[in-house]
Write a protein that holds these residues in place. Structure first.
Motif, mmCIF file in Angstrom:
data_model
loop_
_atom_site.group_PDB
_atom_site.id
_atom_site.type_symbol
_atom_site.label_atom_id
_atom_site.label_comp_id
_atom_site.label_asym_id
_atom_site.label_seq_id
_atom_site.Cartn_x
_atom_site.Cartn_y
_atom_site.Cartn_z
ATOM 1 N N MET A 132 23.560 -8.426 -38.353
ATOM 2 C CA MET A 132 23.446 -7.523 -37.202
ATOM 3 C C MET A 132 22.468 -6.398 -37.493
ATOM 4 O O MET A 132 21.681 -6.014 -36.635
ATOM 5 C CB MET A 132 24.817 -6.972 -36.817
ATOM 6 N N ARG A 133 22.531 -5.854 -38.706
ATOM 7 C CA ARG A 133 21.609 -4.786 -39.092
ATOM 8 C C ARG A 133 20.163 -5.262 -38.959
ATOM 9 O O ARG A 133 19.316 -4.568 -38.411
ATOM 10 C CB ARG A 133 21.898 -4.337 -40.529
ATOM 11 N N GLU A 134 19.899 -6.458 -39.455
ATOM 12 C CA GLU A 134 18.547 -7.018 -39.385
ATOM 13 C C GLU A 134 18.101 -7.210 -37.941
ATOM 14 O O GLU A 134 16.993 -6.816 -37.566
ATOM 15 C CB GLU A 134 18.512 -8.353 -40.135
ATOM 16 N N GLY A 135 18.958 -7.810 -37.119
ATOM 17 C CA GLY A 135 18.604 -8.048 -35.719
ATOM 18 C C GLY A 135 18.417 -6.763 -34.934
ATOM 19 O O GLY A 135 17.472 -6.628 -34.158
ATOM 20 N N MET A 136 19.307 -5.799 -35.150
ATOM 21 C CA MET A 136 19.215 -4.540 -34.405
ATOM 22 C C MET A 136 18.035 -3.693 -34.884
ATOM 23 O O MET A 136 17.424 -2.977 -34.083
ATOM 24 C CB MET A 136 20.524 -3.767 -34.511
ATOM 25 N N THR A 137 17.689 -3.782 -36.161
ATOM 26 C CA THR A 137 16.541 -3.039 -36.676
ATOM 27 C C THR A 137 15.259 -3.514 -36.008
ATOM 28 O O THR A 137 14.377 -2.713 -35.701
ATOM 29 C CB THR A 137 16.445 -3.182 -38.211
ATOM 30 N N PHE A 138 15.152 -4.817 -35.750
ATOM 31 C CA PHE A 138 13.974 -5.384 -35.096
ATOM 32 C C PHE A 138 13.733 -4.739 -33.735
ATOM 33 O O PHE A 138 12.594 -4.476 -33.352
ATOM 34 C CB PHE A 138 14.136 -6.900 -34.951
ATOM 35 N N TYR A 139 14.810 -4.449 -33.000
ATOM 36 C CA TYR A 139 14.692 -3.884 -31.657
ATOM 37 C C TYR A 139 14.778 -2.356 -31.631
ATOM 38 O O TYR A 139 14.594 -1.747 -30.571
ATOM 39 C CB TYR A 139 15.778 -4.463 -30.737
ATOM 40 N N LEU A 140 15.046 -1.745 -32.762
ATOM 41 C CA LEU A 140 15.205 -0.290 -32.826
ATOM 42 C C LEU A 140 13.933 0.417 -32.347
ATOM 43 O O LEU A 140 12.835 0.116 -32.798
ATOM 44 C CB LEU A 140 15.515 0.114 -34.272
#
Length: 155
Positions: free
Chosen positions: A82-90
Motif C-alpha cells: 500500500m505504501r508503494e502504491g500510494m506513494t506513486f500517486y502522492l
C-alpha cells in the motif's frame, strides 16, 4: 496450592485487562481513517501524511478497490504494498475535497464509511489531466485495534 490459584487468577485478570485495552471507539477510528486518508490526497501531501494514514493498518493489511484491484488477500507485506502504491500517486492532485456522509459500525470488527469526494490533477502514469467527483463506500475490517482489510466501492 494457594500460590498456583493466585497465579492463575492473576493471569486471568491480566488477560482480561489486555482484552479490554484492545477495545476501541470505532466511530473515532472511522473519523481518524477518513481524516488521514483525505490528508494523503491533498495537494502537497508528503510521506508524513502517508505514514500517519498507514499507522492505522496492520502489517498484513488486505485491500481491494473494485474494479481495479479485486484481490483483498492479506499478505505479510500488505502495508508495504500500500505504501508503494500510494506513494506513486502522492501529490497528483491540484485540488481535493471530501465530505464524510455516513459512518456505520458493526460490533468491534468492522466500519463502513460513505463519503463524497472531488479531485482534480494530473495522472502520474500518463500525465493526462484528471477530474472527478464520486461517492465512495469503504468497508474496513478491524482486528486488535488495527485495520486489516479495506474494501472500496464506487456508487
Amino acid at each position: 496450592m494457594k500460590i498456583n490459584l493466585l497465579f492463575a487468577l492473576s493471569l486471568l485478570v491480566s488477560a482480561t485487562v489486555s482484552a479490554e485495552d484492545i477495545k476501541i471507539d470505532l466511530k473515532q477510528l472511522a473519523q481518524q481513517y477518513f481524516d488521514t486518508m483525505v490528508a494523503t490526497q491533498a495537494p502537497g501531501a508528503t510521506q508524513v501524511e502517508l505514514e500517519n494514514h498507514l499507522n492505522l493498518f496492520a502489517d498484513d493489511v488486505g485491500h481491494s478497490h473494485l474494479p481495479w484491484v479485486i484481490d483483498d488477500t492479506r499478505l505479510p507485506d500488505g502495508k508495504e504494498q500500500m505504501r508503494e502504491g500510494m506513494t506513486f500517486y502522492l501529490g497528483a492532485h491540484t485540488e481535493y475535497s471530501a465530505e464524510l456522509l455516513d459512518v456505520f459500525t458493526f460490533n468491534n470488527s468492522a466500519i463502513a464509511i460513505r463519503y463524497k469526494n472531488y479531485a482534480k490533477g494530473v495522472h502520474p502514469q500518463n500525465n493526462q489531466p484528471i477530474e472527478y467527483s464520486q461517492v465512495m463506500m469503504e468497508v474496513l475490517e478491524i482486528e486488535n485495534g488495527k485495520i486489516t482489510v479495506i474494501r472500496k466501492y464506487h456508487e
